[in-house]
Write an enzyme that holds these catalytic residues in place. Structure first.
Site, mmCIF file in Angstrom:
data_model
loop_
_atom_site.group_PDB
_atom_site.id
_atom_site.type_symbol
_atom_site.label_atom_id
_atom_site.label_comp_id
_atom_site.label_asym_id
_atom_site.label_seq_id
_atom_site.Cartn_x
_atom_site.Cartn_y
_atom_site.Cartn_z
ATOM 1 N N CYS A 1 57.999 101.873 40.027
ATOM 2 C CA CYS A 1 57.615 103.283 39.879
ATOM 3 C C CYS A 1 57.807 103.662 38.411
ATOM 4 O O CYS A 1 57.874 102.770 37.546
ATOM 5 C CB CYS A 1 58.413 104.178 40.824
ATOM 6 S SG CYS A 1 60.200 104.145 40.584
ATOM 7 N N ASN B 1 62.261 104.154 37.980
ATOM 8 C CA ASN B 1 63.094 103.173 38.713
ATOM 9 C C ASN B 1 64.433 103.792 39.120
ATOM 10 O O ASN B 1 65.455 103.117 39.136
ATOM 11 C CB ASN B 1 63.302 101.892 37.872
ATOM 12 C CG ASN B 1 63.929 100.729 38.652
ATOM 13 O OD1 ASN B 1 64.679 99.943 38.073
ATOM 14 N ND2 ASN B 1 63.648 100.599 39.917
ATOM 15 N N CYS C 1 64.077 106.594 41.702
ATOM 16 C CA CYS C 1 63.790 107.287 42.981
ATOM 17 C C CYS C 1 63.020 106.378 43.935
ATOM 18 O O CYS C 1 63.585 105.802 44.867
ATOM 19 C CB CYS C 1 63.021 108.577 42.746
ATOM 20 S SG CYS C 1 63.953 109.830 41.831
ATOM 21 N N ARG C 2 61.706 106.248 43.734
ATOM 22 C CA ARG C 2 60.873 105.577 44.726
ATOM 23 C C ARG C 2 61.095 104.073 44.822
ATOM 24 O O ARG C 2 61.277 103.543 45.926
ATOM 25 C CB ARG C 2 59.382 105.850 44.432
ATOM 26 C CG ARG C 2 59.001 107.296 44.639
ATOM 27 C CD ARG C 2 57.665 107.613 43.982
ATOM 28 N NE ARG C 2 57.755 107.553 42.531
ATOM 29 C CZ ARG C 2 56.743 107.695 41.709
ATOM 30 N NH1 ARG C 2 55.531 107.860 42.200
ATOM 31 N NH2 ARG C 2 56.923 107.653 40.402
ATOM 32 N N SER C 3 61.061 103.370 43.659
ATOM 33 C CA SER C 3 61.109 101.900 43.777
ATOM 34 C C SER C 3 62.478 101.365 44.223
ATOM 35 O O SER C 3 62.510 100.423 45.029
ATOM 36 C CB SER C 3 60.611 101.212 42.502
ATOM 37 O OG SER C 3 61.378 101.554 41.384
ATOM 38 N N ASP D 1 55.808 111.247 43.463
ATOM 39 C CA ASP D 1 57.032 111.280 42.656
ATOM 40 C C ASP D 1 57.888 112.461 43.125
ATOM 41 O O ASP D 1 57.463 113.615 43.018
ATOM 42 C CB ASP D 1 56.593 111.460 41.192
ATOM 43 C CG ASP D 1 57.763 111.520 40.245
ATOM 44 O OD1 ASP D 1 58.922 111.563 40.714
ATOM 45 O OD2 ASP D 1 57.508 111.525 39.028
#
Ligand code: 4NP
Length: 165
Positions: A15, A18, A20-22, A132
């Site tokens: 993401c 690096n 939050c999402r990934s 995001d």
């Protein structure tokens, strides 16, 4: 019992930051793999296209939302490197900006073929990217986890049910 594969699946989630999402995707897929005792068959990591959070743990809000679902996120943020395109088999972009950035970073056509979109593994959702959540409220983090649980489950099943190469 399912016999272990001769080769490992090496998956890198990517993401922007690096944080939050990934790292959440990494934690969700690792949890599925652990549940099935397939740790030796998978190598899972995450990275960001932006290096500004390098060394940090995932965002506190994501750690908290993930912990409530049983995921402990301990990854430290790191930027994507050109070596990642050699090391990993699947490089999974969370949104279209990540995808475009990764395509630009890919050192070869062969490497660019490893780049996939996480949202392509979603079922039952019409959204075409993992949003995001950084500037969203708590609902944004819950939505991201809902999407990642769905997509990681489908990704995992697509890999383990694929015929041996
Ligand atoms: P991520 O979220 O890409 O899911 O880790 C973000 C984290 C940090 C920033 C943006 C998005 N940031 O602008 O610092």
């Amino acid at each position: 019992m399912t016999p272990p594969r001769m080769t490992q699946y090496k998956i890198l989630f990517v993401c922007l930051g690096n944080i939050c999402r990934s790292p959440a995707a990494q934690g969700v897929l690792q949890s599925i793999v652990d549940r099935d005792g397939r740790q030796e068959d998978f190598m899972i990591d995450s990275a960001g296209t932006y290096s500004g959070h390098q060394g940090e743990l995932p965002d506190r809000r994501m750690r908290s939302a993930a912990a409530a679902r049983g995921y402990s996120l301990t990854h430290r943020s790191r930027p994507v490197s050109s070596l990642d395109f050699l090391e990993f088999d699947i490089i999974m972009a969370m949104d279209d900006n990540n995808y475009t950035d990764l395509m630009r970073l890919a050192p070869s056509v062969e490497a660019s073929r490893k780049i996939k979109r996480m949202a392509d593994y979603l079922t039952g959702h019409s959204i075409t990217y993992i949003p995001d959540p950084y500037y969203m409220g708590r609902d944004g983090f819950e939505l991201v986890l809902d999407l990642l649980e769905n997509a990681c489950g489908n990704l995992y099943r697509s890999l383990v049910s694929a015929p041996e190469q």
